[in-house]
Scaffold this motif. Structure first.
Motif, mmCIF file in Angstrom:
data_model
loop_
_atom_site.group_PDB
_atom_site.id
_atom_site.type_symbol
_atom_site.label_atom_id
_atom_site.label_comp_id
_atom_site.label_asym_id
_atom_site.label_seq_id
_atom_site.Cartn_x
_atom_site.Cartn_y
_atom_site.Cartn_z
ATOM 1 N N UNK A 193 0.815 -1.208 0.000
ATOM 2 C CA UNK A 193 0.000 0.000 0.000
ATOM 3 C C UNK A 193 0.848 1.257 0.000
ATOM 4 N N UNK A 194 1.888 1.279 0.839
ATOM 5 C CA UNK A 194 2.759 2.445 0.890
ATOM 6 C C UNK A 194 3.480 2.680 -0.422
ATOM 7 N N UNK A 195 3.969 1.620 -1.029
ATOM 8 C CA UNK A 195 4.659 1.747 -2.302
ATOM 9 C C UNK A 195 3.701 2.181 -3.408
ATOM 10 N N UNK A 196 2.472 1.655 -3.370
ATOM 11 C CA UNK A 196 1.490 2.057 -4.365
ATOM 12 C C UNK A 196 1.130 3.529 -4.266
ATOM 13 N N UNK A 197 1.006 4.036 -3.035
ATOM 14 C CA UNK A 197 0.696 5.458 -2.847
ATOM 15 C C UNK A 197 1.798 6.324 -3.443
ATOM 16 N N UNK A 198 3.049 5.962 -3.170
ATOM 17 C CA UNK A 198 4.165 6.741 -3.718
ATOM 18 C C UNK A 198 4.183 6.669 -5.234
ATOM 19 N N UNK A 199 3.983 5.473 -5.770
ATOM 20 C CA UNK A 199 4.050 5.297 -7.225
ATOM 21 C C UNK A 199 3.051 6.186 -7.957
#
Length: 282
Positions: A193-199
């Motif tokens: 989830x955190x990586x998706x938000x940044x992406x």
């Protein structure tokens, strides 16, 4: 391609070669010594590849788009763990303990060939400089030093929680395996989830804002976690929020860090990874 790109490119190739050498080590000799060499060289290769790849993307991709590209790289790491671990487990159960290492060596070798033929052959010879001057150039600005302090601090804080949460869940709820398995799944989902938000949002919302949001949320999560000890569901929600904000902070800081020392980007990303690693080991 700039000399900075060429140097990062060479480090990517070196990292992949070290990783291949490590994975092949389990066959020479096929015992604990080979396994130890595989873990050593595999880790060295991964350590060389990570910051070099980040520096190369930072040199080739405009700052306004780096959140997307570097976020996709981090998603790839998580995806490799999510799908790779079951695949390696299947190979281990179906064949023997060396088979997963052979598969990883083949994949890393293919990656090396792709880098070599798609990128490396077009790179000019890098301008090599002394280590200490390059290191001084990488950390010469207050913002660069602040980035190192940020990476060290958030990594150390996360490690403190990671070390104790298993014992905390067992002591608070009197269970171990089932709760830990659920907690591991929660952590994996929060990282994705955190990586998706940044992406998908870092370039639009702003890298600096996203880092501030992640760090602030992580502080709140640390304050809330001790209050969830009476309910397992609340504890798992707290862990999810903690690791989500931690991953958000770390991944959002990567595209931000690529511009903190642009004239020595590869060196700075290497020093930053060192700071993050030291934080995790403290």
């Amino acid at each position: 391609m700039s000399p900075n790109s060429a140097g990062a490119n060479s480090l990517c190739s070196l990292g992949l070669l070290l990783y291949v050498a490590g994975m092949v080590s389990v066959f020479i000799p096929p015992d604990f010594t080979g396994l130890a060499l595989a873990l050593l060289f595999g880790r060295l290769g991964r350590t060389a590849l990570g910051p070099a790849m980040q520096a190369y993307i930072g040199d080739k991709v405009p700052y306004q788009r780096r959140g997307l590209y570097l976020g996709m790289v981090e998603l790839a790491w998580s995806g490799a763990f999510l799908f790779g671990v079951p695949a390696m487990t299947w190979l281990l159960a179906t064949y023997n303990w060396q088979t997963p290492f052979l598969a990883l060596a083949l994949l890393a070798g293919l990656s090396f060939l792709l880098v070599w033929f798609r990128v490396e052959r077009d790179a000019p010879i890098a301008q090599h400089g002394a280590l200490l001057p390059a290191l001084r150039a990488a950390v010469s600005s207050p913002m660069a030093l602040a980035g190192l302090c940020l990476g060290f601090s958030i990594s150390a804080a996360n490690q403190l929680v990671s070390v104790v949460f298993g014992t905390w869940i067992e002591a608070s709820f009197g269970i171990q395996l089932a709760a830990l398995a659920v907690a591991a799944a929660v952590i994996g989902l929060s990282e994705l989830g955190g990586e998706g938000i940044v992406t998908f949002f870092a370039d639009k919302f702003g890298k600096r804002r996203l880092v501030l949001l992640g760090v602030s949320g992580n502080i709140v999560a640390c304050l809330i976690l001790p209050l969830t000890g009476g309910n397992l569901n609340l504890a798992l929600v707290g862990l999810f929020f903690f690791y989500l904000t931690f991953e958000l902070s770390v991944v959002a800081s990567i595209p931000l860090a690529t511009e903190l020392s642009p004239n020595a980007r590869a060196m700075y990303m290497t020093v930053l990874m060192t700071a993050v690693t030291l934080g995790a080991r403290c």
